[in-house]
Design a protein around this motif. Structure first.
Motif, PDB file in Angstrom:
ATOM      1  N   ASN A 317       0.805  -1.222   0.000  1.00 51.69           N
ATOM      2  CA  ASN A 317       0.000   0.000   0.000  1.00 51.69           C
ATOM      3  C   ASN A 317       0.838   1.272   0.000  1.00 51.69           C
ATOM      4  N   ALA A 318       2.148   1.134   0.168  1.00 47.96           N
ATOM      5  CA  ALA A 318       3.032   2.294   0.188  1.00 47.96           C
ATOM      6  C   ALA A 318       3.178   2.879  -1.219  1.00 47.96           C
ATOM      7  N   PRO A 319       3.635   4.133  -1.324  1.00 46.13           N
ATOM      8  CA  PRO A 319       3.885   4.714  -2.643  1.00 46.13           C
ATOM      9  C   PRO A 319       4.879   3.852  -3.429  1.00 46.13           C
ATOM     10  N   TYR A 320       4.777   3.899  -4.753  1.00 47.84           N
ATOM     11  CA  TYR A 320       5.653   3.071  -5.582  1.00 47.84           C
ATOM     12  C   TYR A 320       7.115   3.341  -5.266  1.00 47.84           C
ATOM     13  N   SER A 321       7.881   2.237  -5.180  1.00 50.42           N
ATOM     14  CA  SER A 321       9.310   2.345  -4.905  1.00 50.42           C
ATOM     15  C   SER A 321      10.036   1.138  -5.482  1.00 50.42           C
ATOM     16  N   ASP A 322      11.081   1.407  -6.244  1.00 47.20           N
ATOM     17  CA  ASP A 322      11.911   0.312  -6.772  1.00 47.20           C
ATOM     18  C   ASP A 322      12.503  -0.492  -5.618  1.00 47.20           C
ATOM     19  N   GLU A 323      12.880   0.223  -4.544  1.00 46.05           N
ATOM     20  CA  GLU A 323      13.498  -0.456  -3.399  1.00 46.05           C
ATOM     21  C   GLU A 323      12.528  -1.432  -2.750  1.00 46.05           C
ATOM     22  N   ILE A 324      11.270  -1.029  -2.631  1.00 48.41           N
ATOM     23  CA  ILE A 324      10.275  -1.914  -2.025  1.00 48.41           C
ATOM     24  C   ILE A 324      10.135  -3.190  -2.852  1.00 48.41           C
TER      25      ILE A 324
END
Length: 379
Positions: A317-324
């Motif tokens: 649910n977090a904002p888009y992130s390559d790291e995630i």
């Protein structure tokens, strides 16, 4: 037990309230044990399956509404209130930043069960030193209708979210009970104060309050992140947002909580390793780190697997992130079957992340605006 004069019992009741406050309870009330009017509603709630996987709610039948069956000889219940709102609650900051984990405010400090039970036991021993007494303390440890007893004891009224509300303290408090076999004079219930307000019903992200005073636990975020042992149903995952242990929304929106008191208990103050921490940092914990960082905390009861499950949902649910996506993908091969299911869902969510975060985000923004206006104050 020998006879007591009415005046003696009245004086003892006053003494008990003074002793309770000296032990650190903010309020002490006394109720009789007639909960018969609650039996029909309890039975209907159970028949609809609203308890979900909480089998303990049904195992004891109507004993929950019959204190003298739980402790034979009981004729009165001493109900106590202990405020828990930590000084550094940080509601708005925690909800607003979707990259950080939100933990229900009651769980940011030390587990309250042992602390309250010890104090209730001391109160019972104090009474017993004055007269013959059989007693037993309860703090979420047995089938007890604690909110119904608190209402009878005059500690507050039951709000539409099913929690106890107090005009001077809102709802940020724990309840505990001392069952006794002494016919003390009882306190009177207070006037209900919810009126036509339905803020708690409206704000609930998953619409778990299916009608005033009735909560379908199977939809409640607190239930889903704490009591639910298996997979969290997909229909609720996006609505959970960044809430990784419990949910406070129905309390946060309640106007009565502008009167809430900050806790004076050192044990209930915020543990920094749990407060406003990045989701990726929390997800990086191994089981040993989880056990070390949750020692003495209510959070430990869900175990490491469900902790990872909950954080995986929040990462989705977090904002888009390559790291995630990178971290989730690296964790996936060695995850348990339960955690892997939620990691894969989170990866899919991240890849499909759109500009509009949907219903959950809009209701959360409304909640944040209310909190930033001063609900509750000073927190």
């Amino acid at each position: 037990m020998g006879p007591f004069l009415e005046q003696d019992l009245k004086q003892l009741a006053e003494n008990i309230k003074a002793w309770g406050k000296a032990l650190g309870f903010q309020q002490v009330g006394i109720a009789d044990i007639d909960l018969s009017k609650h039996e029909k509603f309890l039975q209907q709630w159970l028949e609809k399956g609203y308890q979900g996987e909480m089998d303990f709610m049904a195992e004891h039948g109507m004993k929950r509404a019959r204190p003298d069956e739980l402790l034979p000889g009981t004729v009165r219940v001493i109900s106590v209130r202990l405020d828990y709102l930590p000084t550094e609650a940080g509601f708005a900051r925690s909800l607003k930043n979707k990259n950080k984990g939100y933990i229900s405010r009651y769980a940011l400090g030390r587990d309250y069960h042992k602390l309250m039970r010890q104090r209730l036991k001391k109160l019972g021993e104090k009474i017993k030193a004055q007269c013959p007494l059989e007693f037993r303390p309860f703090v979420d440890s047995a089938p007890v209708l604690e909110h119904a007893l608190a209402e009878k004891a005059g500690l507050g009224w039951t709000g539409k979210h099913s929690l106890t509300l107090n005009r001077q303290a809102g709802s940020w408090f724990f309840l505990g009970e001392l069952f006794i076999n002494l016919p003390l004079p009882v306190d009177q219930p207070v006037e209900e104060g919810c009126g036509s307000c339905t803020a708690c019903i409206t704000i609930c992200p998953t619409q778990a309050i299916v009608e005033p005073y009735v909560v379908d636990a199977r939809r409640c975020i607190s239930y889903l992140t704490i009591e639910q042992k298996g997979a969290i149903p997909e229909e609720f995952r996006a609505l959970i947002g960044n809430r990784i242990y419990g949910c406070d929304d129905c309390q946060l929106i309640c106007p009565w909580n502008r009167f809430a008191n900050l806790s004076v208990e050192e044990d209930f103050q915020t543990r920094q390793q749990l407060h406003q921490q990045d989701l990726l940092d929390l997800f990086a914990w191994n089981e040993q780190s989880f056990l070390a960082n949750t020692e003495g905390s209510a959070i430990r009861r869900i175990g490491f697997e469900r902790w990872q499950r909950n954080i995986a949902v929040a990462l989705g649910n977090a904002p888009y992130s390559d790291e995630i996506i990178t971290v989730l993908s690296a964790t996936l091969p060695n995850a348990t079957e339960l955690v892997a299911e939620h990691i894969q869902w989170a990866i899919d969510q991240q890849k499909a992340k759109a500009l509009d975060d949907g219903i959950e985000d809009r209701t959360t923004q409304r909640l944040i605006r209310s909190v930033e206006k001063g609900l509750p104050r000073d927190a």
